[in-house]
Design an enzyme around this catalytic site. Structure first.
Site, PDB file in Angstrom:
ATOM      1  CB  THR A  48      50.178  39.686  38.166  1.00  0.00           C
ATOM      2  OG1 THR A  48      49.858  39.093  39.505  1.00  0.00           O
ATOM      3  CG2 THR A  48      49.481  40.924  37.899  1.00  0.00           C
TER       4      THR A  48
ATOM      5  CB  ALA B  73      48.376  38.608  43.735  1.00  0.00           C
TER       6      ALA B  73
ATOM      7  CB  VAL C 209      45.234  33.552  46.416  1.00  0.00           C
ATOM      8  CG1 VAL C 209      46.470  33.002  46.874  1.00  0.00           C
ATOM      9  CG2 VAL C 209      45.120  34.765  47.327  1.00  0.00           C
ATOM     10  CE  LYS C 210      47.788  33.246  37.599  1.00  0.00           C
ATOM     11  NZ  LYS C 210      48.739  34.109  36.506  1.00  0.00           N
ATOM     12  CB  VAL C 211      47.329  28.155  44.506  1.00  0.00           C
ATOM     13  CG1 VAL C 211      47.168  28.820  45.798  1.00  0.00           C
ATOM     14  CG2 VAL C 211      46.188  27.590  44.132  1.00  0.00           C
TER      15      VAL C 211
END
Ligand code: E4P
Length: 218
Positions: free
Chosen positions: A27, A58, A84-86
């Site tokens: 996402t 996310a 975790v998307k960074v």
């Protein structure tokens, strides 16, 4: 190659999961804002994780390292499936390193160059997301980037997974497979396009026409 669905639309995720076609979900804030309405995005992430037993990306929305780490911890606490998307910025790379040190999986996103992909691997990213379609959009060669990242990661033995992203049509997916991307994320429309072939439709029509001549059912 792992197939991820690039959407926050639960109905679409359930539709694809029914035949076990997807290995995970990605996402981004834009995709979540399309479906959230009044809902808390965190609830949407949890529901996606209940439907798909695989990585669910996310994204943090802070810009500095501390905020990203704090948001990343909160996202990771929602469910074991959360990745975790960074963003691929200096602070994003530092946040990636800090989260990975805590055992939290990361997806370093918005990657547009092979040098950025090298740094994502050095920072310990679980996944790196090269955005193929957005490079094509500005008259670049998006798939060439996936190819170069594959070569560099293989040359030096980095185990960060290449997650081909911003894929816009079935040939992007086919080329990702041929290059050896570890995963490809695609919108639902592209996933279902993978199943389509005019000769399948034509063949099925002919079989059913012939069967009708028997005047019987199974
Ligand atoms: C990937 O993680 C992104 O969500 C996505 O692939 C971006 O695709 P777009 O360029 O079509 O928005």
């Amino acid at each position: 190659m792992k197939i991820f669905l690039d959407t926050a639309d639960l109905a679409e995720i359930r539709r694809a999961a029914e035949a076990n076609l997807i290995d995970g979900v990605t996402t981004n804030p834009s995709l979540v804002s399309k479906v959230a309405g009044e809902r808390d995005p965190k609830e949407i992430y949890k529901e996606i994780c209940e439907v798909v037993d695989g990585p669910v990306s996310a994204e943090v929305v802070g810009l500095d390292r501390e905020t990203m780490v704090s948001e990343g911890r909160k996202l990771a606490a929602l469910h074991d499936n959360i990745v975790v998307k960074v963003p691929l910025t200096e602070d994003g790379l530092k946040a990636c390193r800090a989260l990975v040190a805590e055992g939290i999986r990361t997806n370093v996103t918005l990657c547009f160059s092979v040098s950025q992909a090298l740094l994502a691997a050095k920072a310990g990213g679980t996944f790196v997301s090269p955005f193929v379609g957005r490079i094509d959009d500005i008259s670049g060669e998006g798939m060439q980037l996936v190819h170069q990242i594959r070569q560099v990661y293989d040359n030096y033995g980095y185990d960060t997974e290449i997650l081909a992203a911003s894929l816009r049509h079935p040939m992007h997916v086919v080329e990702s497979m041929l290059i050896g991307a570890d995963c490809a994320t695609m919108p639902p429309k592209v996933l279902w396009q993978l199943a389509q072939h005019p000769l399948t439709d034509k063949g099925l029509d002919a079989f059913l026409e012939d069967w009708k001549k028997l005047g019987t059912t199974l």
